[in-house]
Design a protein around this motif. Structure first.
Motif, PDB file in Angstrom:
ATOM      1  N   MET A  70       9.556  18.025  19.424  1.00 23.52           N
ATOM      2  CA  MET A  70      10.144  17.402  18.197  1.00 23.52           C
ATOM      3  C   MET A  70       9.271  16.257  18.059  1.00 23.52           C
ATOM      4  N   THR A  71       8.932  15.688  16.793  1.00 23.88           N
ATOM      5  CA  THR A  71       8.101  14.618  16.416  1.00 23.88           C
ATOM      6  C   THR A  71       9.459  13.807  15.589  1.00 23.88           C
ATOM      7  N   LEU A  72       9.472  12.668  16.336  1.00 27.98           N
ATOM      8  CA  LEU A  72      10.104  11.339  15.590  1.00 27.98           C
ATOM      9  C   LEU A  72       9.083  10.301  14.765  1.00 27.98           C
ATOM     10  N   ILE A  73       9.774   9.974  13.733  1.00 26.53           N
ATOM     11  CA  ILE A  73       9.055   9.204  12.911  1.00 26.53           C
ATOM     12  C   ILE A  73       9.743   8.028  12.835  1.00 26.53           C
ATOM     13  N   GLY A  74       9.514   6.750  13.504  1.00 32.01           N
ATOM     14  CA  GLY A  74      10.328   5.750  13.704  1.00 32.01           C
ATOM     15  C   GLY A  74      10.690   4.870  12.084  1.00 32.01           C
ATOM     16  N   ALA A  75      11.777   4.396  12.103  1.00 34.70           N
ATOM     17  CA  ALA A  75      12.303   3.865  10.871  1.00 34.70           C
ATOM     18  C   ALA A  75      11.326   2.504  10.489  1.00 34.70           C
ATOM     19  N   GLU A  76      10.885   2.479   9.433  1.00 32.92           N
ATOM     20  CA  GLU A  76      10.042   1.381   8.717  1.00 32.92           C
ATOM     21  C   GLU A  76      11.041   0.331   8.665  1.00 32.92           C
ATOM     22  N   ASP A  77      11.860   0.076   8.093  1.00 34.89           N
ATOM     23  CA  ASP A  77      12.927  -0.857   7.668  1.00 34.89           C
ATOM     24  C   ASP A  77      14.428  -0.315   8.254  1.00 34.89           C
ATOM     25  N   PRO A  78      14.553  -0.539   9.569  1.00 31.10           N
ATOM     26  CA  PRO A  78      15.866   0.037  10.144  1.00 31.10           C
ATOM     27  C   PRO A  78      16.847  -0.848   9.708  1.00 31.10           C
ATOM     28  N   VAL A  79      18.000  -0.120   9.662  1.00 26.28           N
ATOM     29  CA  VAL A  79      19.415  -0.954   9.209  1.00 26.28           C
ATOM     30  C   VAL A  79      20.250  -0.825  10.276  1.00 26.28           C
ATOM     31  N   PRO A  80      21.240  -1.843  10.530  1.00 21.18           N
ATOM     32  CA  PRO A  80      22.227  -1.778  11.483  1.00 21.18           C
ATOM     33  C   PRO A  80      23.097  -0.594  11.184  1.00 21.18           C
ATOM     34  N   VAL A  81      23.877   0.033  12.221  1.00 26.13           N
ATOM     35  CA  VAL A  81      24.970   1.110  11.827  1.00 26.13           C
ATOM     36  C   VAL A  81      26.232   0.871  12.532  1.00 26.13           C
ATOM     37  N   ARG A  82      27.008   1.417  12.349  1.00 25.88           N
ATOM     38  CA  ARG A  82      28.330   1.763  12.852  1.00 25.88           C
ATOM     39  C   ARG A  82      28.582   3.205  13.163  1.00 25.88           C
ATOM     40  N   TYR A  83      28.718   3.533  14.495  1.00 25.05           N
ATOM     41  CA  TYR A  83      28.858   4.856  14.586  1.00 25.05           C
ATOM     42  C   TYR A  83      29.761   5.020  15.943  1.00 25.05           C
ATOM     43  N   THR A  84      30.665   6.229  15.670  1.00 28.78           N
ATOM     44  CA  THR A  84      31.505   6.675  16.498  1.00 28.78           C
ATOM     45  C   THR A  84      30.885   7.883  17.065  1.00 28.78           C
ATOM     46  N   VAL A  85      30.938   7.758  18.592  1.00 31.47           N
ATOM     47  CA  VAL A  85      30.515   8.988  19.359  1.00 31.47           C
ATOM     48  C   VAL A  85      31.202  10.152  19.309  1.00 31.47           C
ATOM     49  N   PRO A  86      30.982  11.337  18.898  1.00 36.28           N
ATOM     50  CA  PRO A  86      31.717  12.143  18.551  1.00 36.28           C
ATOM     51  C   PRO A  86      32.267  13.000  19.923  1.00 36.28           C
ATOM     52  N   VAL A  87      31.525  13.080  20.939  1.00 33.04           N
ATOM     53  CA  VAL A  87      31.891  13.589  22.334  1.00 33.04           C
ATOM     54  C   VAL A  87      31.552  12.686  23.389  1.00 33.04           C
ATOM     55  N   PRO A  88      32.092  12.510  24.494  1.00 36.76           N
ATOM     56  CA  PRO A  88      31.773  11.441  25.612  1.00 36.76           C
ATOM     57  C   PRO A  88      30.301  11.904  25.949  1.00 36.76           C
ATOM     58  N   SER A  89      29.459  10.886  25.625  1.00 39.68           N
ATOM     59  CA  SER A  89      27.866  11.049  26.061  1.00 39.68           C
ATOM     60  C   SER A  89      27.207   9.704  26.403  1.00 39.68           C
ATOM     61  N   ALA A  90      26.866   9.388  27.557  1.00 40.64           N
ATOM     62  CA  ALA A  90      26.244   8.061  27.722  1.00 40.64           C
ATOM     63  C   ALA A  90      24.951   8.290  27.115  1.00 40.64           C
ATOM     64  N   GLN A  91      24.322   9.334  27.039  1.00 48.47           N
ATOM     65  CA  GLN A  91      22.901   9.434  26.565  1.00 48.47           C
ATOM     66  C   GLN A  91      22.985   9.230  25.166  1.00 48.47           C
ATOM     67  N   VAL A  92      23.990   9.669  24.469  1.00 47.35           N
ATOM     68  CA  VAL A  92      24.143   9.459  22.967  1.00 47.35           C
ATOM     69  C   VAL A  92      24.144   8.078  22.749  1.00 47.35           C
ATOM     70  N   LYS A  93      25.328   7.374  23.552  1.00 42.09           N
ATOM     71  CA  LYS A  93      25.645   6.071  23.293  1.00 42.09           C
ATOM     72  C   LYS A  93      24.495   5.051  23.361  1.00 42.09           C
ATOM     73  N   SER A  94      23.667   5.513  24.689  1.00 38.06           N
ATOM     74  CA  SER A  94      22.776   4.388  25.107  1.00 38.06           C
ATOM     75  C   SER A  94      21.455   4.491  24.051  1.00 38.06           C
ATOM     76  N   ALA A  95      21.220   5.667  23.521  1.00 41.00           N
ATOM     77  CA  ALA A  95      20.217   6.101  22.397  1.00 41.00           C
ATOM     78  C   ALA A  95      20.459   5.210  21.250  1.00 41.00           C
ATOM     79  N   VAL A  96      21.738   5.050  20.789  1.00 42.12           N
ATOM     80  CA  VAL A  96      21.975   4.451  19.393  1.00 42.12           C
ATOM     81  C   VAL A  96      21.881   2.698  20.017  1.00 42.12           C
ATOM     82  N   LEU A  97      22.227   2.437  21.121  1.00 42.77           N
ATOM     83  CA  LEU A  97      22.246   0.978  21.482  1.00 42.77           C
ATOM     84  C   LEU A  97      20.792   0.576  21.612  1.00 42.77           C
ATOM     85  N   LEU A  98      19.965   1.464  22.256  1.00 43.86           N
ATOM     86  CA  LEU A  98      18.328   0.973  22.176  1.00 43.86           C
ATOM     87  C   LEU A  98      17.757   1.076  20.777  1.00 43.86           C
ATOM     88  N   ALA A  99      18.099   1.939  20.062  1.00 49.69           N
ATOM     89  CA  ALA A  99      17.481   1.817  18.774  1.00 49.69           C
ATOM     90  C   ALA A  99      18.178   0.597  18.052  1.00 49.69           C
TER      91      ALA A  99
END
Length: 452
Positions: A155-184
């Motif tokens: 998979m190729t990821l193209i990073g955001a040129e002008d990132p915006v803050p988000v509000r996100y509810t993790v749909p299933v318990p996952s430290a990986q998903v939560k951590s990826a969003v926090l790092l982003a």
């Protein structure tokens, strides 16, 4: 043929008492995060006790590819000269994360809000695992992802040129998903809010605060609300990595089911979001005690002493505990085979999308070795036969999954007949010293074509 090379068939033979001290490696979750946050800091981060399994080594290699200077000083001691938040350079080559779902998802998060492009791949097991659970929330920042059908690697990821803050509810318990969003969110302006209905391992929040990020955690009726203010300058740290509770699970569980055993496992991290297995074992009647409880590097730590426990009882594991022990259910199912009565595990859908479908893999192998197992989409039940009554004698498939491989080797230590696995090679991804460590305690593990 295994993704790591030729398959390494192994056999575990019933053994005498396991005795001694089990010095397990550093915590894998904290090791990944120490390297990544070190790379996102300005200056030199010093790390001791880093787990030098292949998963973590692949993350170290990835951080070098993004421009950080990562140096192995020997003996688990490493330094990382970081490039700062938003300072990742575009890698020249594909980022190969091997077998590590944690590594690839956290790294994707860390680079998602930088204006660079990176392509990720992994071994045969990792390339089957779904990445949309991470790339979907990363898209909210403005990141684009192009991969194989089903949101799979490469998979190729193209990073955001002008990132915006988000509000996100993790749909299933996952430290990986939560951590990826926090790092982003580190390189997005303003405040990003992540809400998790069920608490998962909180190493990322703890370590972000330690590196100087402005992060707050609040327990509300809606769940655990984590707020991070973006674009900080992270400050380098000195990190002593506690020993991995997920690795400690194997010598601990082996000691509980092998007659006469008495094993001390020192310096284990007992973060409440990681210690669910040990709580569960004690509820089953395990002779498992905490000694020398203390705090190291902001994490609760203790020495664990596990002794043979012939009167284990099956229990129903509370589903809300699943997030704190998700990686330990395979070896718990082995202990459950030696308990009296049924052990019921619910709320474990996440096990279906790990390195393998761990419910199916363990159920198939346990049944082959004489244990009755029932299963559903997000639950399974092991019907224990009690101490001394597990037949064993069969070969189990590891499915390129280190925890499946080690769990069946533990089974063989206390079964009536030896238990074999088709490939022990994946064990090196998380617990490279598993064989000599268990052998030093008295286990009988052999690499042999008889296990093929």
């Amino acid at each position: 043929m295994s993704s790591h090379g030729a398959a390494i068939p192994m056999i575990s033979t019933p053994c005498g008492p396991l005795r001694g001290t089990a010095e397990v490696p550093g915590d894998k979750s904290i090791s990944h995060r120490a390297l990544i946050l070190g790379a996102l800091s300005v200056g030199e981060t010093r790390i001791s006790g880093l787990l030098e399994g292949q998963d973590v080594l692949d993350t170290a290699k990835a951080m070098r590819a993004f421009g950080a200077e990562v140096t192995n000083l020997g003996g688990g001691n490493w330094t990382v000269h970081g490039v700062g938040v938003g300072g990742f350079a575009e890698p020249a080559n594909v980022i190969d994360c091997g077998n590590s779902g944690t590594g690839v998802r956290l790294i994707m998060g860390a680079m998602a809000t930088s204006p660079i492009t990176a392509t990720f791949t992994g071994d045969a097991s990792l390339n089957k695992r779904p990445m949309a659970r991470v790339t979907d929330p990363l898209a909210l920042f403005g990141t684009q992802a192009v991969g194989r059908s089903g949101g799979r690697l490469p998979m190729t990821l193209i990073g955001a040129e002008d990132p915006v803050p988000v509000r996100y509810t993790v749909p299933v318990p996952s430290a990986q998903v939560k951590s990826a969003v926090l790092l982003a969110s580190l390189n997005a302006p303003g405040q990003t809010v992540v809400i998790e209905r069920e608490a998962t391992r909180d190493h990322t929040e703890r370590m972000l605060a330690g590196f100087g990020a402005e992060v707050s955690v609040e327990d509300t009726d809606a769940g655990r609300v984590i707020t991070l203010t973006g674009q900080p300058e992270l400050k380098p740290q000195t990190i002593a990595v506690p020993r991995d509770p997920s690795s400690a699970a194997f010598p601990v569980c082996a000691a509980l089911i092998v007659p006469g055993s008495d094993v001390l496992v020192p310096g284990i991290g007992l973060n409440p979001t990681r210690a669910g297995l040990f709580t569960t074992l004690r509820e089953m009647g395990a002779d498992l005690t905490y000694e020398n409880e203390r705090e190291e590097g902001g994490e609760p730590v203790a020495d664990l002493r596990a002794r043979f426990s012939p009167d284990l009882k099956g229990i129903e594991v509370p589903p809300e505990r699943a997030a704190s022990m998700i990686d330990e259910y395979p070896v718990l199912s082995v202990v459950a085979a030696f308990a009296e009565g049924e052990t019921v595990m619910r709320g474990v859908r996440e096990l279906r999308v790990k390195e393998s479908d761990r419910i199916d893999a363990m159920a198939t192998g346990l049944r082959a070795n004489g244990i009755e197992v029932d299963e559903g989409e997000d639950w399974w039940t092991v019907k224990g036969r009690g101490h001394g009554n597990v037949p064993g004698g069969e070969t189990c498939k590891s499915h390129l999954d280190h925890r499946i491989a080690m769990s069946f080797l533990i089974l063989g230590m206390a079964a009536q007949k030896p238990v074999s696995i088709d490939d022990g090679g994946p064990i090196a991804t998380s617990f490279p010293i598993f064989e000599p460590l268990m052998g030093g305690l008295g286990a009988q593990l052999d690499r042999t074509e008889r296990a093929a």
